[in-house]
Scaffold this motif. Structure first.
Motif: not given
Lengths: 143, 99
Positions: B83-95
């Motif tokens: 979950i952490r990996n996916k959340l960080v991935q999504a966050y980076n994607e948006i940034m």
């Protein structure tokens, strides 16, 4: 993993029940020659009675629990006839020289014990399988 | 285990999505809230495993119960890492999104 959680609980209840069966078989085997108990009578062979039980789980309270566990209902004494052996020198021999021995057949206890041990292994395998399935599902997230 | 101590630090690194109007963001919608809930789940299974292991050592719990609790804690931790990996991935994607 709510549904699999109830399956794991059912497997765990079976492990506890099989462990109890092994314990009782071992105590029967250990006391195969015990001519005196706390009541002065020879040991009586014990048997485990198993019954189904609903596993306490979130799914269970929602009425869609799929796994049913097992529990030990009672440990009962076998009322079968005691063995008698001619041994006049034994302190517990009666006036005819016969000693009353427990109604335990060691061969039968060995078979019981092997059966319980195999059942324990089978339930361990089932729990391991569920663990592997969850692990594989988690692997979906990799990459 | 004191994972709670760690939890306090997570939100500081991850600002909430949705710009300045944080008041209109529904509860639990932010990255930090999602991470917090995952950490809570790990925390609870971890404490169950702890109880089972100490029960096992004092002789009140069966071996298999302790091992199942440990496995559960392990799987929940692995799940939370995913979950952490996916959340960080999504966050980076948006940034990284060009505006």
């Amino acid at each position: 993993m709510s549904t699999l959680g109830s399956a794991v609980r059912a497997g765990a209840s079976a492990l506890a029940a099989e462990r109890m069966r092994i314990e009782v078989a071992v105590s029967n085997l250990a006391n195969a020659e015990s001519t005196r108990g706390p009541d002065g009578q020879p040991y009586k062979r014990r048997d485990v009675v198993l019954q189904t039980t609903t596993v306490q789980d979130f799914d269970d309270s929602l009425g869609r629990a799929t796994a049913v566990g097992v529990e030990v209902a009672a440990v009962v004494e076998d009322q079968g006839p005691a063995r008698r052996r001619f041994e006049p020198s034994h302190p517990d021999a009666d006036k005819d020289g016969y000693v009353t021995l427990p109604n335990v057949d060691p061969a039968e206890e060995m078979v019981d014990m092997l059966g319980a041990a195999r059942a324990y292994q089978a339930n361990l395998t089932a729990i391991g399988l569920i663990r592997d399935l969850v692990q594989r599902a988690l692997d979906l997230g990799r990459g | 285990m004191t994972i709670d101590a760690l939890k306090g630090r997570i939100p500081s690194g991850l600002p909430k999505v949705g710009g300045g109007d944080a008041a209109t963001t529904p509860a639990g919608a932010g990255f930090s809230d999602a991470l917090g809930r995952v950490v809570d789940a790990v925390e609870s299974t971890e404490s169950q495993a702890n109880t089972a292991v100490s029960g096992m050592l004092s002789g009140t719990t069966d071996v298999h119960d302790a091992m199942i609790a440990l496995q559960r804690a392990d799987l929940t931790l692995q799940f939370s890492v995913q979950i952490r990996n996916k959340l960080v991935q999504a966050y980076n994607e948006i940034m990284r999104m060009p505006i």
